[in-house]
Write a protein that holds these residues in place. Structure first.
Motif, PDB file in Angstrom:
ATOM      1  N   ALA A  12     -33.516-140.343  40.757  1.00 39.69           N
ATOM      2  CA  ALA A  12     -34.820-140.005  41.344  1.00 39.69           C
ATOM      3  C   ALA A  12     -35.287-141.066  42.339  1.00 39.69           C
ATOM      4  N   GLY A  13     -34.573-142.195  42.401  1.00 39.43           N
ATOM      5  CA  GLY A  13     -34.998-143.304  43.257  1.00 39.43           C
ATOM      6  C   GLY A  13     -34.649-143.085  44.718  1.00 39.43           C
ATOM      7  N   TYR A  14     -34.912-144.113  45.498  1.00 42.24           N
ATOM      8  CA  TYR A  14     -34.735-144.027  46.961  1.00 42.24           C
ATOM      9  C   TYR A  14     -33.293-143.644  47.326  1.00 42.24           C
ATOM     10  N   ILE A  15     -32.336-144.446  46.937  1.00 41.50           N
ATOM     11  CA  ILE A  15     -30.948-144.167  47.348  1.00 41.50           C
ATOM     12  C   ILE A  15     -30.390-143.001  46.529  1.00 41.50           C
ATOM     13  N   GLY A  16     -30.731-142.979  45.228  1.00 40.72           N
ATOM     14  CA  GLY A  16     -30.213-141.924  44.353  1.00 40.72           C
ATOM     15  C   GLY A  16     -30.594-140.523  44.817  1.00 40.72           C
ATOM     16  N   SER A  17     -31.835-140.350  45.281  1.00 39.99           N
ATOM     17  CA  SER A  17     -32.260-139.006  45.705  1.00 39.99           C
ATOM     18  C   SER A  17     -31.477-138.573  46.943  1.00 39.99           C
ATOM     19  N   HIS A  18     -31.210-139.504  47.848  1.00 36.28           N
ATOM     20  CA  HIS A  18     -30.390-139.166  49.025  1.00 36.28           C
ATOM     21  C   HIS A  18     -28.950-138.853  48.606  1.00 36.28           C
ATOM     22  N   ALA A  19     -28.453-139.558  47.594  1.00 39.52           N
ATOM     23  CA  ALA A  19     -27.096-139.271  47.105  1.00 39.52           C
ATOM     24  C   ALA A  19     -27.030-137.870  46.508  1.00 39.52           C
ATOM     25  N   CYS A  20     -28.098-137.485  45.795  1.00 39.96           N
ATOM     26  CA  CYS A  20     -28.113-136.138  45.188  1.00 39.96           C
ATOM     27  C   CYS A  20     -28.007-135.066  46.268  1.00 39.96           C
ATOM     28  N   VAL A  21     -28.691-135.253  47.392  1.00 37.15           N
ATOM     29  CA  VAL A  21     -28.607-134.274  48.491  1.00 37.15           C
ATOM     30  C   VAL A  21     -27.162-134.151  48.967  1.00 37.15           C
ATOM     31  N   GLU A  22     -26.523-135.284  49.223  1.00 37.50           N
ATOM     32  CA  GLU A  22     -25.141-135.237  49.754  1.00 37.50           C
ATOM     33  C   GLU A  22     -24.179-134.656  48.721  1.00 37.50           C
ATOM     34  N   LEU A  23     -24.389-134.985  47.445  1.00 33.54           N
ATOM     35  CA  LEU A  23     -23.506-134.446  46.394  1.00 33.54           C
ATOM     36  C   LEU A  23     -23.635-132.933  46.313  1.00 33.54           C
ATOM     37  N   LEU A  24     -24.879-132.446  46.287  1.00 29.54           N
ATOM     38  CA  LEU A  24     -25.086-130.989  46.183  1.00 29.54           C
ATOM     39  C   LEU A  24     -24.509-130.298  47.413  1.00 29.54           C
TER      40      LEU A  24
END
Ligand code: NAD
Ligand code: UD1
Length: 350
Positions: A12-24
């Motif tokens: 849910a954090g700054y980098i993690g949320s951007h990673a979730c977008v790229e993963l999905l």
């Protein structure tokens, strides 16, 4: 790759949320665990809005072993990207036990649970802060380590633990050895181009870009430029700023690399994620003014304790082994920071 399930700690954090977008967007299934100590669940709702895909969110602390075990029992996780941790240098000097407990013990619990579940592919958020004063620019992964504050030492300790874990598998000739990428981030900035997710610091920001953008929007009166007497062309500190979307794409590449030839025998390897290009504080201020048309009110202030004059990466190993290189330049970083900040002046608060 499609249908692989990735566990994202701190998603849910700054980098993690951007990673979730790229993963999905790359076709992975995503399970996030986060205790929301430094983030809001709204970021994950925005991830789903950007991608039009859903993810699983479990609100838990990674130090809660039973809860984490249940996640591994419930989902077919094949690899873990481990962002969860505390990251404020100044706070780490005031609360070292809290930082070691969260960052070091939290990783111990995670790796114990992974080992028991026989999930042994891990990508860890390390930092350029692990390099010692003897390292010189541009930094390569083999340069001497020597963090100088509890936050940095917590990252260095975790790196040591993960190297030991991998080495034990080599000695024991494990048939399913640990495969670990230690990704050493330089200075992540910017935001997703949608303007829907970005960095949402609590209180007054410590880092340069959030501070500059809050001056630009009028929330803060004036930027203090910490030192103009460094041995750099304009006297201000130089850093390797990297767009957060480029940074998280490095993680997607690392997932593929862990599953491929480079890690065929297992192992634990560090990779710099930086651009290789340094910019000074005044370069950033000038770029921000040019790209946004806003004036940044600033003054020259004394140096900040613990700051280096200059720090930038040699990212050649990440290109060679992960097949990764950055695509975005400084203007993209600044424009996307401003897009996020101006659309969300109070971050994820309504
Ligand atoms: P962040 O604070 O935005 O994200 C970290 C997330 O982890 C947050 O959502 C927080 O709630 C969660 N978290 C913290 N402790 C937890 C715990 N015990 N259990 C579950 N969740 C927990 O920070 P970020 O900027 O996204 O950084 C992500 C990682 O990258 C961190 O490990 C950080 O140290 C590392 N890193 C960040 C930078 C940077 O400049 N942002 C640079 C180098 C390394
Ligand atoms: C800091 C942390 C580092 C962490 C990184 C990313 C310290 C000493 N280091 O790195 O461990 O990995 O953030 O979270 O805190 N600056 C100003 N005015 C400001 C803020 C910053 O002039 O208000 C300058 C700094 O002196 C530096 C540059 O801007 O030259 C970048 O600062 P910052 O964004 O805090 O990153 P780092 O210092 O590189």
């Amino acid at each position: 790759m499609a249908n692989k399930t990735i566990l994202v700690t701190g998603g849910a954090g700054y980098i993690g949320s951007h990673a979730c977008v790229e993963l999905l967007e790359a076709g992975f299934q995503v399970v996030v665990v986060d205790n929301l100590v430094n983030s809001k669940a709204e970021s994950l709702a925005r991830v789903e809005k950007i991608t039009g895909k859903s993810l699983v969110f479990k609100h838990l602390d990674i130090r809660d072993k039973a809860a984490l075990q249940q996640v591994f029992a419930d989902y077919p996780i094949s690899a873990v990207i481990h962002f969860a941790g505390l990251k404020a240098v100044g706070e780490s000097c005031q609360q070292p036990l809290n930082y070691y407990h969260n960052n070091v013990y939290g990783t111990l619990v995670l790796t114990e649970v992974m080992q028991a579940a026989n999930v042994k592919q891990l990508i860890f958020s390390s930092s350029a802060t692990v390099y010692g004063a003897d390292a010189c620019n541009p930094y390569t992964e083999d340069m001497p380590l020597g963090a100088i504050n509890p936050y940095g030492r917590s990252k260095a300790m975790v790196e040591d633990i993960l190297r030991d874990l991998s080495e034990a598998d080599r000695l024991n000739q494990s048939t399913n050895p640990w495969k670990i990428a230690l990704l050493r981030y330089f200075n992540p900035i910017g935001a997703h181009s949608s303007g829907l997710i970005g960095e949402d610091p609590n209180g007054i920001p410590n880092n340069l870009l959030p501070y500059v953008s809050q001056v630009a929007i009028g929330k803060l009166a004036q930027l203090s430029v910490f030192g103009d007497d460094y041995p750099t062309p304009d006297g201000t500190g130089i850093r390797d700023y990297i767009h957060v979307v480029d940074l998280v794409k490095g993680h997607i590449k690392a997932i593929d690399t862990l599953a491929g030839e480079v890690f065929a025998q297992g192992g634990c390897k560090a990779y710099n994620l930086g651009t290789g290009q340094g910019y000074s504080v005044l370069d950033i201020v000038n770029a921000f003014e040019r790209v946004t048309g806003r004036t940044i009110n600033y003054k020259i202030a004394p140096r900040r304790a613990g700051d280096l004059a200059e720090c930038f990466a040699n990212p050649a190993l990440a290109l060679e082994e992960l097949g990764w290189q950055v695509e975005k330049g400084l203007d993209d970083m600044v424009a996307d920071t401003w897009h996020w900040q101006s659309n969300n002046p109070n971050g994820y608060e309504a």
